[in-house]
Design an enzyme around this catalytic site. Structure first.
Site, short mmCIF file in Angstrom:
data_model
loop_
_atom_site.label_atom_id
_atom_site.label_comp_id
_atom_site.label_asym_id
_atom_site.label_seq_id
_atom_site.Cartn_x
_atom_site.Cartn_y
_atom_site.Cartn_z
N GLY A 363 0.83 -1.20 0.00
CA GLY A 363 0.00 0.00 0.00
C GLY A 363 0.86 1.24 0.00
N PRO A 364 0.23 2.41 -0.18
CA PRO A 364 1.00 3.66 -0.22
C PRO A 364 1.65 3.99 1.12
CG PRO A 364 -1.38 4.07 -0.30
CD PRO A 364 -1.20 2.61 -0.38
N PRO A 365 2.63 4.90 1.12
CA PRO A 365 3.34 5.24 2.37
C PRO A 365 2.41 5.88 3.40
CG PRO A 365 4.50 6.10 0.45
CD PRO A 365 3.17 5.64 -0.03
N GLY A 366 2.71 5.63 4.68
CA GLY A 366 2.03 6.33 5.76
C GLY A 366 0.72 5.74 6.21
N GLY A 368 0.43 2.67 7.75
CA GLY A 368 0.58 1.83 8.94
C GLY A 368 1.03 0.41 8.69
N LYS A 369 1.76 0.16 7.58
CA LYS A 369 2.21 -1.20 7.29
C LYS A 369 3.19 -1.69 8.35
CE LYS A 369 3.70 -0.08 3.18
NZ LYS A 369 3.28 1.32 3.09
N THR A 370 4.17 -0.86 8.68
CA THR A 370 5.18 -1.25 9.67
C THR A 370 4.57 -1.43 11.05
OG1 THR A 370 6.83 0.00 8.41
CG2 THR A 370 7.41 -0.60 10.66
N SER A 686 -12.48 4.96 -16.60
CA SER A 686 -13.70 5.16 -15.82
C SER A 686 -14.38 6.51 -16.08
CB SER A 686 -13.40 5.02 -14.32
OG SER A 686 -12.50 5.99 -13.89
N LYS A 729 -13.78 6.86 -4.43
CA LYS A 729 -14.58 7.75 -5.27
C LYS A 729 -15.86 8.19 -4.55
CE LYS A 729 -12.94 5.92 -9.68
NZ LYS A 729 -13.28 5.14 -10.89
#
Length: 783
Positions: A363-366, A368-370, A686, A729
């Site tokens: 997922g994108p940075p920031g 909460g993956k870590t 889309s 969206k």
């Protein structure tokens, strides 16, 4: 730009020569040189050039490793040369002798499949240009001086050549004699070739020779120091041998440390082969002088191996209730991710010996993956170690260095196990998509063994040299971009996608986690600083645009700092931050709200788009002008959106009669389609329904409802196809106060992921065809 020409039409053959792309060599006019030609295209060029008069164009490559160069890989200046002699060698290698005739610029490169040809333009000879004789004389003296120093490093350089240079009176002849006989870098030689004025050529030559002389002087110094160091080492070895004999005669015992190592090795829980290997090293230590370099290497090696947690395992009791409580406490939202983590933990409860379950949090940075990995380690009761892989380009970083190298150490995986002090830790492999390949090896290939449950029970680090069991360890990886992870590595992992946070989720994260955390870090109490809900929402909307919450946390920290300053100085005792206070505390708003149509208009439709930082409202505008059937598309639209525009025009032609549209509009009118915020690139299928609705509205003069937003891909027959990113969206439509959102019928199951607060406010209408879209979007019934 490269041009590939299949035929020879429109080519001026008088300026077109067969071409050799030179690797690391530069030819000059009047220069006689020989070199080997091995590449098939170059060999073919030599053969064809001989058949057509013997002239050939020699041009140097920017990089020597490029095997099939294009025009962009070649310098723009080369030399037309005459082939004097050709000698065929085994393995299709040709040795040729050439003489440079004149300098020429590369105009076009023609790749004819099996041979290269080039159209060139002859440049004016530098020998005809006028120059200042005084300046030339000064430069000649400088070049002669530096050449004399250069020649002193090469005892075998012919004395006749040195004499010829030192007595040369012509600047042109001096330049040619020195350049043709000095071993300079090919990039420097190319610079010399490209210079057109003799004064400039001599200046560059002087600079290149001066740099080369400095390097040669430093190289000589290093060689001298190395020789002295070797002599000193031999002397020390002789003295140590004498000292060892004296110690033996005196009966002094230096073997106590070696026997201590042997006792520790015998108590390790390892296999017999590994034990024998370690005992051999300890035995070698017994026979070496204590102060020798080799003894130091062995001690360092044994210390590292003995520090590893051989056979030490953390015993933990996992309960799903405890794990769920930890995940809920540490993270807001991420419902599907938490469910998958709990499933993973449930399997570990039922089968603690399970192998091969490697999760990749993507997922994108920031977002909460870590911190999710930390929560999983806490829930499992295991030691936690993090290995940062961002920018790792050396395989030895993963596998370690051989212990015989100076400064050798174990790789990052063994180091993480060492830090965890247990053989079954949870190891987070952070930023696995940032691994880089290099000439030192491919670290992603080394990771294959680490993450393969069939192999990692005997992982061999180059430093420790004995197999270590990693099969009991739990590995979790993180990545921002899954497409950057090598396919074999990705195959060993189960990917869990973490979507970007919606504005509502960010609000709750700020209230429940970020504000309490920042108040504590800044020494403030909740009674001293209060940030209102509306202020938090305004920070999210007007000061941040991100997938995660790092920027949001920074702004909250900024409010805490400014408040701490006011409270510490005694200006205020309690502070309440409201939306009106944000301008004074945080400055001007960084982002404006999404542009939206606020009244029913002809040819203006509210579309919805997905970005890496969440959903956005993307209005689409269409106007019809008298013209000849041109279609103008603006707003930084990508190829996919341009194709959607063409489909929309064709579809409108097919339904023109239903909406009283002139059937000949595509001949008599110009159509201009525009998406505002032209500086922002936009692409994706889309926007198809949005474009079609705007086009029908503009051509039929029927307004579009301003409180309706839409998304969907279209087909030529008017079907509405599903899209991605519905959750993000729908949040964009919610923020922009839309009442109705038209979505493809195939996306109905995705409504489960949409926030409840959004579903309460917005009416979602599932559409299957463009007729359904137009019926719900246009402001009055169509007859």
């Amino acid at each position: 730009m490269d041009r590939i020409i299949k035929s020879e039409k429109n080519i001026d053959n008088s300026n077109v020569f067969y071409t050799i792309a030179m690797r690391g060599l530069v030819a000059f006019p009047k220069m006689i040189m020989h070199f080997d030609v091995a590449r098939d295209k170059s060999v073919k060029a030599v053969e064809k050039a001989i058949d057509e008069g013997g002239k050939i164009f020699l041009v140097t490559q920017h990089e020597t490793y490029v095997d099939n160069p294009k025009a962009s890989d070649l310098y723009k200046v080369g030399v037309v040369a005459e082939i004097r002699q050709v000698l065929r060698l085994p393995d299709n290698i040709v040795k040729i002798l050439v003489e440079g005739v004149y300098k020429a610029n590369l105009v076009h490169l023609y790749d004819e499949g099996d041979v290269l040809r080039a159209e060139v333009k002859k440049t004016v000879s530098y020998s005809r240009a006028k120059y200042d004789s005084v300046e030339a004389e000064a430069l000649m003296r400088s070049v002669k001086d530096v050449f004399e120093r250069y020649a002193s490093f090469f005892p075998k350089m012919p004395k006749e050549l040195i004499a010829s240079v030192m007595t040369q009176e012509s600047p042109i002849k001096l330049f040619e004699t020195v350049t043709f006989n000095c071993n300079l870098n090919y990039r420097d030689k190319q610079t010399l070739l490209e210079e057109s004025n003799i004064i400039s050529k001599l200046s560059v030559l002087f600079a290149c020779l001066s740099s080369e002389v400095e390097i040669l002087e430093l190289e000589n110094l290093i060689n001298e120091q190395t020789k002295n160091s070797i002599d000193k080492g031999q002397k020390e070895y002789y003295l140590r041998e004498q000292m060892r004999v004296i110690q033996e005669q005196l009966g002094e015992d230096e073997s106590e440390e070696a026997y201590s190592y042997i006792n520790d090795i015998m108590s390790l829980k390892i296999d017999e082969k590994s034990r024998e290997k370690l005992l051999m090293e300890a035995d070698r230590l017994l026979k070496l002088p204590p102060a020798s370099q080799e003894a130091f290497v062995i001690k360092n090696y044994l210390d590292t191996v003995l520090e590893l947690p051989w056979g030490k395992y953390t015993k933990s009791k996992i309960t799903l209730e405890k794990a769920e409580a930890i995940l809920e406490k540490d993270h807001y939202g991420l419902k599907k991710v938490k469910e998958r983590i709990l499933e993973y933990l449930a399997v570990h409860i039922l089968n603690p010996e399970i192998k091969g379950q490697i999760i990749c949090l993507a997922g994108p940075p920031g977002i909460g993956k870590t911190s999710i990995a930390k929560s999983v380690a806490k829930a499992m009761g295991r030691s936690y170690a993090r290995v940062s892989l961002g920018g790792v380009r050396d395989e030895a970083d993963i596998r370690g260095h051989r212990k015989t190298y100076v400064g050798a150490m174990p790789g990052r995986i063994i180091t993480a196990v060492q830090q965890a002090e247990t053989s079954n830790p949870l190891i987070l492999l952070d930023e696995i998509d940032k691994l880089c390949s290099d000439i030192k090896g491919d670290p992603s290939s080394a990771m294959l063994e680490v993450l393969d449950s069939e192999q990692n029970d005997s992982f061999r680090d180059h430093f420790i040299e004995v197999p270590f069991d990693l099969s009991k360890a739990v590995f979790i990886t993180t990545a921002n971009d899954i497409s950057a992870v090598p396919a074999p590595l990705l195959d060993r992992m189960e990917v869990i996608e973490l979507p970007s946070y919606t504005a509502e989720e960010k609000f709750h994260i700020a209230k429940n986690h970020l504000i309490p955390k920042q108040l504590k870090e800044h020494g403030l109490k909740a009674s001293q600083l209060r940030i209102t809900d509306d202020a938090v929402r305004d920070i999210i909307q007007f000061y941040t645009k991100e997938a995660g919450v790092r920027g949001l946390e920074r702004y909250i920290a900024s409010l805490c700092r400014k408040s701490a300053k006011m409270i510490a100085s005694g200006d205020k005792k309690r502070i309440t931050v409201k939306p009106d206070d944000l301008h004074a505390l945080l400055g001007l708003k960084k982002y404006l709200p999404d542009i939206a149509s606020r009244k029913n208009q002809v040819g203006v439709v509210n579309g919805l788009a997905w970005t890496s930082v969440g959903g956005v409202l993307m209005p689409m505008e269409v106007i019809i002008l008298k013209g000849t059937g041109k279609i103008e598309i603006t707003g930084s639209l990508g190829d996919v959106m341009k194709e959607s525009a063409k489909i929309a025009v064709s579809y409108v032609r097919s339904i023109a009669e239903q909406y009283n549209i002139d059937p000949e509009f595509y001949k008599n009118s110009d159509i201009h389609i525009h998406a505002p915020e032209g500086a922002v690139p936009k692409d994706g299928p889309s926007a198809g329904v949005t474009m079609t609705t705007a086009l029908v509205s503009a051509l039929s003069d029927i307004p579009v409802k301003c409180d309706v937003a839409m998304t969907g891909e279209i087909t030529l027959h008017g079907k509405v196809l599903p899209i991605g990113g519905l959750r993000e969206k729908s949040m964009a439509a919610f923020k922009s106060d839309m009442n109705t959102v038209l979505i493809p019928a195939a996306n109905l199951p995705d409504l489960e992921d949409v926030d409840p607060v959004v579903k309460e406010k917005i009416r979602f209408i599932a559409v299957e065809t463009l007729s359904d879209v137009l019926e719900n979007a246009l402001d009055k019934p169509t007859g």
